[in-house]
Write a protein that holds these residues in place. Structure first.
Motif, short mmCIF file in Angstrom:
data_model
loop_
_atom_site.label_atom_id
_atom_site.label_comp_id
_atom_site.label_asym_id
_atom_site.label_seq_id
_atom_site.Cartn_x
_atom_site.Cartn_y
_atom_site.Cartn_z
N SER A 256 -19.58 11.51 4.77
CA SER A 256 -19.15 12.90 4.61
C SER A 256 -18.35 13.11 3.33
O SER A 256 -18.27 14.25 2.84
N ALA B 227 -18.24 9.16 8.69
CA ALA B 227 -17.02 9.62 8.01
C ALA B 227 -17.04 9.24 6.54
O ALA B 227 -16.61 10.03 5.68
N ALA C 15 -11.14 13.26 5.54
CA ALA C 15 -12.32 12.45 5.83
C ALA C 15 -12.14 11.01 5.36
O ALA C 15 -12.56 10.07 6.05
N THR D 225 -19.04 17.64 9.16
CA THR D 225 -17.65 17.19 9.17
C THR D 225 -16.96 17.49 10.50
O THR D 225 -16.17 16.68 11.00
N SER E 113 -8.27 12.90 11.97
CA SER E 113 -9.51 13.40 12.55
C SER E 113 -9.31 14.80 13.13
O SER E 113 -10.20 15.66 13.02
N THR F 30 -9.64 9.24 7.73
CA THR F 30 -10.29 9.03 9.03
C THR F 30 -11.27 7.87 8.98
O THR F 30 -11.30 7.00 9.86
N GLY F 31 -12.10 7.84 7.94
CA GLY F 31 -13.06 6.76 7.80
C GLY F 31 -12.40 5.40 7.60
O GLY F 31 -12.82 4.40 8.19
N ILE G 291 -18.10 14.98 13.08
CA ILE G 291 -17.39 13.70 12.91
C ILE G 291 -15.96 13.81 13.43
O ILE G 291 -15.47 12.92 14.14
N GLY G 292 -15.28 14.90 13.08
CA GLY G 292 -13.88 15.04 13.48
C GLY G 292 -13.67 15.06 14.97
O GLY G 292 -12.69 14.51 15.49
#
Length: 622
Positions: A520, A517, A408, A351, A457, A411-412, A354-355
């Motif tokens: 996750s 994202a 998450a 995570t 994010s 963000t995705g 990704i962030g």
């Protein structure tokens, strides 16, 4: 021995002295972030630049006094439609020509006398203008950032393990001392290679400063104050980012900016002399069974907090660990024998990766709305501050896992919508009229989605670090958190890989991180919840963490295992065994049994049979 309930309250809890130490642990965060974000100004390419005119490429009949400055540049430097003067080429004329019109045959050659740069944002000279890292040497700029991030990765992994072996205080002091030396050495760099090596080394030491101070402040807090203490350190990072543009304008040259950024690190060397402002964590001392040091540390904390340490606590510690038990240190290699801890470490590393990695996608989309450097810079800083505020208001109420999941998801979704919008605009360009209608909406939609994605994010990255520090056991917290933070630096270095290829794989980069994202979301469901719970100290505590239902806040329902583990065999209990025997006898003596246990009479005489029945009745009556 449970430190949170049996030891921590006797030292005054989160008292006055603990609060003072936490305040002093925030100051290193400001110094670290000044050195981290100054890299943006070191590697910023000027908005406009071109080759220096070379008189040797002009014919001997050329007289510069007959031309204005702009006419002279137009004759010596090619003009590129849409961008202005060429960045990397010059005109070369024949030696006997006297015609300088646009129709005369001219040869294009690479720059021979260097470059002329426009005013750099914030600084008058930086890493790029110092060594002319443009055109064919442009690749050295992303390589510099990759080297810097590589230093942070190595520092998180190595110094994180050292933090579990030497302690939080000694790792912090070692990192501060060496990073100060490297910071001063960077100011004296005289070549690109020396600059890269020194920045890599300084990045490794800065990682140790950040990691040890972050862990130390959380181990001094009780559960209700942990979140606020961690988020305030995030606000110190925001303050550092806000101060940097003004400091850069005042410094003018990059060596001066580097010296100013190194000055707070040098001031932090005073922590060597003042042990009380950054003491060793008593939680770590107890978890590693350093009993004499624990007793001295607990006495110091209780005295400075204004409470009297009860004498019963010492015999309890001695009985739990023994007087002669030596220190026991652990490393991240112990994760090979765990199931829950390494799973938590892997998910939170994913995570955080990704962030940090997907922020490049959102920041780059901001450039389509405005190419001004300060617009994207301050917008990113503002969203970082809003992310801290958002976490402060929501995480203690809705839980760590729920807000991590929400961050998450948003963000995705923001990333996927930006990808869909990009494809729609490309399709609309084929229809001339539709393109003009949608061009007005494109900038606003891209801005909104980029800001929302950037906000969540950053919240995802901040919460991943905080969550990892809470669920990792004290004995390996430094090494495990170092692995998680190293994964975040890999995500930050991914943007430089795209720039190294001149953003050739940007669309694929965006698609991959958007897919990650979404993926996750499933992984986050496997995490435990650490809200209102004590920090785990031993590996056993870390393995016993549970995964509660997502939207359930009752603590009595927190009984779902994170992974299926084999239940331990119950020990023999005479009382339970006697109850089982009695219940079995009562069942066998009931009249309504569907069967009868018959004794084979041919094998016994009548007298023996009667005697056996009498004995059985006596046992039943007894």
């Amino acid at each position: 021995m449970d430190y949170e309930t049996k030891v921590f309250p006797h030292t005054g809890g989160y008292g006055r002295y603990n609060r003072i130490v936490v305040v002093f642990s925030w100051l290193p965060n400001l110094a670290v972030m000044l050195n981290l974000f100054s890299d943006v100004f070191y590697t910023l390419i000027p908005e406009s630049y071109h080759c220096k005119p070379d008189p040797q490429l002009l014919p001997s009949t050329f007289l510069i006094s007959n031309f204005t400055r702009q006419s002279y540049l137009n004759l010596t430097i090619p003009w590129v439609n849409g961008t202005g003067l060429s960045h990397c080429e010059l005109f070369k004329y024949a030696s006997n020509t006297s015609d300088f019109s646009a129709n005369v045959p001219r040869e294009r050659v690479y720059c021979t006398k260097g470059w002329e740069y426009a005013h750099v944002v914030g600084l008058q000279s930086n890493f790029v203008t110092e060594w002319n890292l443009v055109c064919q040497d442009y690749w050295k700029i992303p390589v510099q950032h990759i080297c810097f991030m590589t230093g942070w990765i190595l520092g998180y992994i190595l110094l994180g393990t050292l933090c579990d072996w030497m302690g939080r205080r000694y790792c912090f002091l070692l990192s501060i001392s060496v990073s100060s030396l490297f910071g001063v050495a960077v100011c004296l760099s005289n070549s690109v290679v020396v600059f890269l090596l020194l920045r890599l080394s300084q990045g490794a030491m800065l990682a140790g400063v950040f990691l040890s101070s972050y862990i130390a402040r959380l181990e001094l807090c009780d559960p209700p104050h942990r979140l606020m203490v961690a988020m305030v350190s995030g606000f110190f990072a925001v303050v550092a980012e806000l101060l940097l543009p003004g400091i850069a304008v005042l410094c003018r040259d990059w060596p001066v900016l580097q010296a100013v950024a190194t000055l707070p690190l040098i001031l932090l060397l005073s922590y060597w002399c003042c042990a009380s402002v950054f003491p060793e964590s008593p939680r770590w001392l107890l978890a590693t069974t350093q009993i004499p040091q624990v007793k001295r540390s607990l006495q110091e904390f209780s005295t400075r907090n204004g409470v009297c340490l009860q004498d019963e606590i010492y015999p309890e510690i001695d009985s739990a660990y023994g007087d002669d038990s030596g220190p026991s240190y652990f490393s991240v290699l112990e994760l090979r024998r765990t199931r829950v801890i390494w799973k938590n470490c892997l998910i939170l590393s994913f995570t955080l990766f990704i962030g940090t990695g997907i922020q490049y996608c959102f920041t780059r989309n901001l450039h389509s709305y405005s190419t001004n450097f300060y617009f994207s810079y301050f917008l990113r800083v503002i969203t970082g501050a809003l992310a801290c505020i958002f976490l402060c208001l929501s995480v203690n109420h809705f839980g760590r896992r729920g807000m991590l999941l929400l961050s998450a998801i948003i963000t995705g979704l923001s990333s996927l919508l930006l990808l869909a919008l990009t494809q729609f605009i490309i399709s609309a360009q084929k229809i001339h009229e539709l393109f003009f209608v949608m061009s007005d909406l494109r900038g606003g939609l891209v801005l909104v989605l980029s800001v929302v994605g950037l906000l969540f994010s950053q919240a995802l990255a901040l919460l991943s670090v905080f969550f990892a520090c809470e669920v990792m056991p004290t004995v390996v917290r430094g090494g495990c958190l170092g692995l998680v933070m190293a994964a975040g630096c890999v995500g930050m270095a991914a943007s430089s890989l795209m720039e190294l290829q001149n953003n050739g794989g940007y669309f694929l980069h965006h698609v991959i991180f958007a897919s990650f994202a979404v993926l996750s979301v499933l992984c986050i469901m496997l995490l435990p919840e650490s809200k209102r719970k004590p920090l785990p100290d031993s590996l056993k505590d870390g393995e016993n963490q549970r995964r509660p239902p997502l939207f359930l806040s009752r603590p009595d329902r927190d009984n779902l295992p994170l992974l299926c583990t084999r239940q331990p065999l119950s020990e023999y209990n005479p009382e339970n065994y006697s109850r089982l025997v009695s219940a079995t006898r009562r069942m066998l003596t009931k009249d309504n049994l569907p069967y009868r246990i018959a004794v084979p009479t041919p094998l016994l005489s009548d007298g023996e049979t009667q005697e056996l029945e009498n004995e059985t009745q006596r046992e039943v009556l007894s």
